[in-house]
Scaffold this active site. Structure first.
Site, mmCIF file in Angstrom:
data_model
loop_
_atom_site.group_PDB
_atom_site.id
_atom_site.type_symbol
_atom_site.label_atom_id
_atom_site.label_comp_id
_atom_site.label_asym_id
_atom_site.label_seq_id
_atom_site.Cartn_x
_atom_site.Cartn_y
_atom_site.Cartn_z
ATOM 1 N N HIS A 53 -32.930 -58.514 18.741
ATOM 2 C CA HIS A 53 -32.276 -57.700 18.009
ATOM 3 C C HIS A 53 -31.663 -58.265 16.542
ATOM 4 O O HIS A 53 -31.209 -58.123 15.900
ATOM 5 C CB HIS A 53 -30.917 -56.867 18.679
ATOM 6 C CG HIS A 53 -29.831 -57.748 19.142
ATOM 7 N ND1 HIS A 53 -29.864 -58.843 19.703
ATOM 8 C CD2 HIS A 53 -28.662 -57.805 18.553
ATOM 9 C CE1 HIS A 53 -29.078 -59.396 20.172
ATOM 10 N NE2 HIS A 53 -27.956 -58.738 19.436
ATOM 11 N N CYS A 93 3.236 -71.024 31.400
ATOM 12 C CA CYS A 93 2.937 -71.046 32.982
ATOM 13 C C CYS A 93 1.448 -71.602 32.793
ATOM 14 O O CYS A 93 1.032 -72.324 32.023
ATOM 15 C CB CYS A 93 2.788 -69.762 33.672
ATOM 16 S SG CYS A 93 1.498 -68.491 33.068
#
Length: 832
Positions: free
Chosen positions: A60, A198
């Site tokens: 495509h 974190c």
């Protein structure tokens, strides 16, 4: 000025790229260009003469390179046509073929595409950074035939120039660019209360969430997702979040070094972020200490350097032996300063005062004639003293908290006229005194008790004591008391010349290493795999903090499996008669194998024990650690939990309660069972998204490294003839030809995920609404409000996928067991 003529690749309607319905193209993320709505099936070259650079597997999209200028353009036929897997396309060219504007490249069955409700809108785009002063001008809009001249690209032609005319444009790294965008998008310093990280997220506590421009943050390449927890914006990055946090800190510090903390979370929600915030910055130091210690011990065991003489005088050693000895010891001696610094830094206190307190608590001035400090009292034969705390961690962390909160309290009542003179002195004195005469002795006593307990374990038969020690070692690492415990045990080991209990120090890290590999082998989370593999080298040398905090502890089961496996493996080695030969220094990790005695053959027994540890830990983790519970199984499990409570509160037997609730929730379970494949398909696509994101990140890192090297090389040759060439190489270098197809593919996956997500959200919302209604019914029937807490459990079950990949947080389950037991007692008494 160079010019490139651009021709329509197909019959149709040409429009500006900004009018493309796909934001990736309309926002020019893949470059500038145009949109064409095709009316014929055949697509031609948009260059007069070009080479075919790339043909996508799904047919495509095709990339062409202009033969004259090397300008690269991408033609993307249709939106979401990647999902058709090449079915309606027929490629009529091949890679590296030279093509003209009259040659058909691809034929597409537009009718088939439109029948599948997929738009045929085609984008042709050109990367704007491939030339200096690149400019794209659309000359014609509206109806066109293929081969019509519709646009023109202009850019500066390379000309002969002297060295001074070429400017080196220093490129910012991707983390700095991202930090600047995030900083502006959250509202700059005026809207930031706090920020930290974190293992995978940059967490920014904002004052007003409405001021945050979420869409701008989402468009940053390295951002994998966004989540809100109250006023805390969680930006999901992955294992490289530490680099982003460092750059974000620099961006913030350039504006304002003061950060006001307003965190209103409940205390128990702060535990893990606090541990992470204190421990994470220390990991590089801990790894350095461990690896230097390992290097020194290897050199010592092989005789390459000499050990400290009995006199303890380092100057009696040769220079290399002396320097290496000092380097192997200084880290452990100063580790407390690192911990008090990271503690106070995390709390946003005065870090300079923290370092001052830290140095005070390790000063050698406490040592007189070989005696450390003043004896306060004795427990049995153990002397508890006010002393320095070299080799300790916990007293420094506690001292950091004492200083910060004491300083905060004194600020509230001390007049500002004398604050600057007396507050710091007062806080310093009280922190030192409390640590010396309360905190230190208490923890010193605990560490001494633990050391004596473990030494007593050594005498237990068949290696049971050593196994217990190996099992508990990683728990000691979590508390930071492992170094102090080993130091307390060392005199007894040196006196004997060997230690069986020290075998546990060799085996315990190996259990976590194997558990981490088990997680990496099983998990579908590509980023977790990255973190797992990256933490292995440190773990092999005995530094397990990266593994524990990043992999095993958050999942819990792998951590426990690693502890169990290390206990099992050390039992094998201990029962052969193996021990660790103690020569006055302490080894960790795999290096300890070189100290195994009494004979070299016992190294083999230790290796067999390690193999047992590895096998058990890896196997238990791989087979019993759940990567994620499926939505269907999660809901089913929660229904069973409710059934148990239901049976107790309604006085039904458990079988009857299970049957009643199965009937009640039957339609919900059937709905999830029927749609489970949709969740699995989404999971597979998200894994693809992660993998392609990692590939792009690696290419970005590679590009930055190469450009940095070219930049430095150009600077070194600033006044030489080759400077012009080097400067041009630097300014023009990029890996866009490799990144562009990946970025396109990534966006296609994201588009597909967004569509799947809409379907899944509808299933989740409908199912959750039904489940919550039934929980409300049960709450009313049982007349016990705590049952309503199971709504959060159902929410977590249905959002298992998003929670697993870190896109959203779990909802807290607050069922109060104390209230439940009181209610059961109350009902029994009423029926008595």
């Amino acid at each position: 000025m160079e010019k490139i003529k651009i021709y329509s690749p197909v019959d149709g309607f040409v429009d500006a790229i900004e009018n493309m319905s796909d934001e990736v193209f309309s926002n020019k993320m893949l470059g500038d260009g145009f949109l064409v709505k095709p009316k014929s099936n055949d697509f031609y070259s948009f260059f007069e003469k070009a080479n075919v650079e790339m043909i996508f597997d799904t047919k495509h999209a095709i990339a062409l390179k202009d033969e004259k200028t090397n300008c690269v353009g991408l033609m993307h036929i249709g939106l979401d046509t990647v999902t058709l897997k090449g079915e309606p396309f027929e490629v009529k060219t091949k890679l590296q073929e030279s093509v003209g504007k009259e040659q058909i490249l691809v034929s597409a069955d537009l009718l088939t595409i439109e029948k599948k409700n997929i738009k045929t809108d085609t984008a042709v785009v050109f990367e704007v950074n491939q030339f200096e002063n690149f400019n794209f001008e659309l000359l014609k809009k509206g109806e066109v035939k293929h081969g019509d001249l519709i646009a023109e690209i202009t850019f500066d032609k390379a000309v002969e120039t002297n060295n001074e005319m070429i400017e080196l444009i220093k490129q910012e790294n991707q983390f700095l660019r991202a930090s600047k965008t995030i900083f502006k998008s959250v509202g700059s310093k005026e809207n930031i209360n706090d920020f930290y990280n974190c293992m995978t997220r940059l967490r920014i506590v904002v004052k007003d969430p409405k001021k945050v421009e979420i869409e701008k943050i989402k468009k940053i390449d390295i951002v994998k997702g966004i989540n809100w927890n109250g006023n805390e914006l969680q930006i999901i990055i992955g294992g490289t979040v530490v680099k982003l946090k460092e750059e974000f800190q620099m961006v913030y510090d350039n504006v304002d070094r003061s950060i006001k903390v307003e965190n209103k979370q409940k205390w128990y929600k702060k535990i893990m972020p606090t541990i992470t915030g204190i421990m994470m910055p220390t990991i590089p130091v801990l790894m350095t200490i461990g690896l230097i210690g390992a290097l020194y011990n290897i050199l010592l065991l092989t005789g390459a350097v000499k050990g400290l003489p009995e006199s303890g005088n380092v100057l009696e050693l040769d220079v290399m032996s002396g320097v290496l000895y000092i380097l192997s010891k200084v880290g452990l001696n100063l580790i407390g300063i690192i911990f008090i610094y990271t503690t106070v830094r995390y709390l946003k206190g005065n870090t300079v005062m923290a370092i001052f307190i830290g140095f005070t608590l390790i000063t050698p001035l406490f040592v007189f004639d070989g005696v450390n400090g003043w004896e306060l009292f004795k427990v049995g034969n153990t002397s508890i003293s006010a002393k320095n705390y070299v080799d300790s961690m916990l007293p420094f962390i506690i001292a950091g908290f004492i200083y910060f909160y004491l300083d905060k309290w004194v600020k509230t009542w001390m007049p500002s006229s004398i604050d600057v003179v007396f507050r710091h002195t007062l806080c310093y004195l009280f922190t030192i005194l409390i640590t010396l005469f309360a905190v230190g002795p208490i923890f010193g006593l605990l560490e001494e008790v633990m050391a004596r307990t473990f030494l007593a374990f050594e005498k237990l038969p068949v290696g049971i004591g050593v196994a217990i020690f190996a099992f508990l070692w990683q728990i000691l690492v979590l508390t930071g008391s492992h170094v102090a415990v080993v130091v307390a045990m060392q005199p007894a080991a040196i006196t004997l010349g060997y230690s069986v209990i020290y075998l546990g120090v060799l085996f315990a890290p190996w259990g976590q290493v194997a558990a981490s590999l088990g997680v990496a082998a099983k998990t579908k989370d590509s980023r977790l795999k990255q973190v797992a593999y990256a933490s292995l080298p440190a773990g092999i040398f005995g530094i397990t903090e990266p593994i524990i905090y990043g992999i095993t502890l958050p999942r819990l089961k792998p951590f426990i499996f690693g502890c169990i496996a290390s206990a099992a493996g050390v039992l094998v080695a201990a029962n052969t008669g193996a021990f660790v030969d103690v020569k006055g220094y302490f080894t960790m990790g795999i290096v300890t194998l070189l100290s195994i005695g009494p004979k070299p053959i016992f190294i083999l027994w230790a290796v067999i024990g390690l193999a047992v540890t590895f096998g058990i830990s890896f196997s238990l983790t791989y087979f019993f650690d759940v990567d994620r519970v499926t939505e269907y199984n999660g809901v089913k499990k929660t229904i069973k939990k409710i059934a148990w409570k239901y049976s107790k509160l309604s006085k039904n037997n458990i079988k009857k309660s299970n049957d009643e609730l199965k009937t009640m929730f039957a339609k919900d379970l059937e709905l999830l069972k029927t749609n489970q494949n949709k969740f699995i398909e989404y999971e597979k696509e998200f894994v693809k998204f992660q993998k392609i994101s990692i590939k792009i990140e690696k290419l970005n890192e590679k590009e930055e490294k190469i450009k940095d090297s070219l930049y430095k090389k150009a600077l070194r040759n600033k006044n030489k003839e080759e400077y012009k060439v080097l400067a041009e190489q630097y300014n023009n270098f990029n890996l866009n030809d490799k990144k562009q197809p990946l970025i396109t593919r990534k966006q296609e996956i994201v588009d597909g995920l967004d569509k799947q997500k809409v379907i899944l959200e509808e299933i989740r919302n409908n199912c959750l609404l039904e489940l919550e209604n039934k929980v409300d019914q049960l709450t009313n029937t049982l007349k016990f409000n705590q049952i309503s807490e199971y709504k959060n459990d159902f929410y977590n079950d249905l959002n298992s996928l998003e929670i697993f990949f870190g896109n959203i947080d779990k909802k807290e389950f607050k069922f109060d067991n104390k209230l439940y037991k009181k209610e059961l007692t109350k009902r029994r008494e009423l029926n008595a």
